[in-house]
Design a protein around this motif. Structure first.
Motif, PDB file in Angstrom:
ATOM      1  N   GLU A 109       0.806  -1.221   0.000  1.00 41.91           N
ATOM      2  CA  GLU A 109       0.000   0.000   0.000  1.00 41.91           C
ATOM      3  C   GLU A 109       0.837   1.269   0.000  1.00 41.91           C
ATOM      4  O   GLU A 109       0.429   2.275  -0.568  1.00 41.91           O
ATOM      5  CB  GLU A 109      -0.947   0.016   1.203  1.00 41.91           C
ATOM      6  CG  GLU A 109      -2.085  -0.952   1.086  1.00 41.91           C
ATOM      7  CD  GLU A 109      -3.069  -0.870   2.237  1.00 41.91           C
ATOM      8  OE1 GLU A 109      -2.904   0.002   3.124  1.00 41.91           O
ATOM      9  OE2 GLU A 109      -4.004  -1.674   2.240  1.00 41.91           O
ATOM     10  N   GLU A 114      -3.185   6.597  -4.726  1.00 41.23           N
ATOM     11  CA  GLU A 114      -4.248   6.743  -3.729  1.00 41.23           C
ATOM     12  C   GLU A 114      -5.518   5.950  -4.045  1.00 41.23           C
ATOM     13  O   GLU A 114      -6.086   5.313  -3.170  1.00 41.23           O
ATOM     14  CB  GLU A 114      -4.596   8.214  -3.523  1.00 41.23           C
ATOM     15  CG  GLU A 114      -3.536   8.977  -2.748  1.00 41.23           C
ATOM     16  CD  GLU A 114      -3.218   8.369  -1.381  1.00 41.23           C
ATOM     17  OE1 GLU A 114      -4.151   8.039  -0.622  1.00 41.23           O
ATOM     18  OE2 GLU A 114      -2.017   8.211  -1.081  1.00 41.23           O
ATOM     19  N   LYS A 115      -5.988   5.997  -5.279  1.00 41.76           N
ATOM     20  CA  LYS A 115      -7.243   5.314  -5.603  1.00 41.76           C
ATOM     21  C   LYS A 115      -7.106   3.800  -5.503  1.00 41.76           C
ATOM     22  O   LYS A 115      -8.002   3.123  -5.009  1.00 41.76           O
ATOM     23  CB  LYS A 115      -7.727   5.714  -6.998  1.00 41.76           C
ATOM     24  CG  LYS A 115      -8.183   7.150  -7.063  1.00 41.76           C
ATOM     25  CD  LYS A 115      -8.611   7.549  -8.444  1.00 41.76           C
ATOM     26  CE  LYS A 115      -8.960   9.022  -8.473  1.00 41.76           C
ATOM     27  NZ  LYS A 115      -9.255   9.490  -9.811  1.00 41.76           N
ATOM     28  N   ALA A 118      -6.892   2.866  -1.853  1.00 43.85           N
ATOM     29  CA  ALA A 118      -8.203   2.916  -1.195  1.00 43.85           C
ATOM     30  C   ALA A 118      -8.969   1.617  -1.409  1.00 43.85           C
ATOM     31  O   ALA A 118      -9.575   1.085  -0.475  1.00 43.85           O
ATOM     32  CB  ALA A 118      -9.005   4.107  -1.707  1.00 43.85           C
ATOM     33  N   LYS A 121      -7.229  -1.117   0.750  1.00 45.63           N
ATOM     34  CA  LYS A 121      -7.579  -0.993   2.171  1.00 45.63           C
ATOM     35  C   LYS A 121      -8.983  -1.477   2.442  1.00 45.63           C
ATOM     36  O   LYS A 121      -9.240  -2.183   3.419  1.00 45.63           O
ATOM     37  CB  LYS A 121      -7.441   0.480   2.623  1.00 45.63           C
ATOM     38  CG  LYS A 121      -6.039   0.915   2.858  1.00 45.63           C
ATOM     39  CD  LYS A 121      -6.007   2.355   3.351  1.00 45.63           C
ATOM     40  CE  LYS A 121      -4.600   2.790   3.619  1.00 45.63           C
ATOM     41  NZ  LYS A 121      -4.514   4.149   4.129  1.00 45.63           N
ATOM     42  N   LYS A 122      -9.916  -1.108   1.574  1.00 47.66           N
ATOM     43  CA  LYS A 122     -11.309  -1.503   1.752  1.00 47.66           C
ATOM     44  C   LYS A 122     -11.450  -3.021   1.728  1.00 47.66           C
ATOM     45  O   LYS A 122     -12.153  -3.615   2.549  1.00 47.66           O
ATOM     46  CB  LYS A 122     -12.183  -0.863   0.683  1.00 47.66           C
ATOM     47  CG  LYS A 122     -13.642  -1.143   0.850  1.00 47.66           C
ATOM     48  CD  LYS A 122     -14.476  -0.413  -0.180  1.00 47.66           C
ATOM     49  CE  LYS A 122     -15.934  -0.731   0.028  1.00 47.66           C
ATOM     50  NZ  LYS A 122     -16.777  -0.090  -0.970  1.00 47.66           N
TER      51      LYS A 122
END
Length: 127
Positions: A109, A114-115, A118, A121-122
């Motif tokens: 990560e 960033e996208k 994200a 992480k989700k």
């Protein structure tokens, strides 16, 4: 750029797939030649596009597809939309892009854009 890769560390455990018009099984780990044809069929040009740009275009297709159904039938549900071939095709292609993004950044990560981070992480939070 899209490509085929060996299954090293799959992130998504629910396998979603569909059978295309050539009677081929298409899933997030399908060969590049199959995936590229599928992107062309839905009108997306992958040449020169980033993973994030392709993900954004597919997300916009989801939104436009769902809102057009709601305009036709105000009682149309998201559950009904998720059962359509329109949704399944784009969902498989979106998952291909996510998995590809994770793989390209070696599932780290700290180096992901960033996208993509994200999404990673989700998914990890859902485990």
């Amino acid at each position: 750029m899209l490509f085929s890769r060996p299954q090293r560390k799959p992130i998504f455990y629910e396998e979603i797939y569909y059978i295309n018009s050539e009677q081929e099984l298409v899933c997030r780990f399908s060969p590049y030649s199959v995936i590229k044809k599928e992107f062309e069929k839905i009108g997306l040009d992958t040449n020169g596009a980033t993973i994030e740009e392709l993900m954004a275009q597919i997300s916009l297709m989801f939104l436009e597809g769902y809102t057009s159904k709601i305009e036709e039938d105000p009682y149309y549900s998201l559950g009904q939309f998720k059962q359509t071939e329109f949704y399944k095709i784009r969902y498989v292609l979106l998952n291909h892009l996510k998995e590809l993004g994770f793989y390209l950044y070696d599932y780290k990560e700290e180096i992901m854009p960033e996208k993509i981070k994200a999404f990673h992480k989700k998914i990890n939070e859902q485990k």
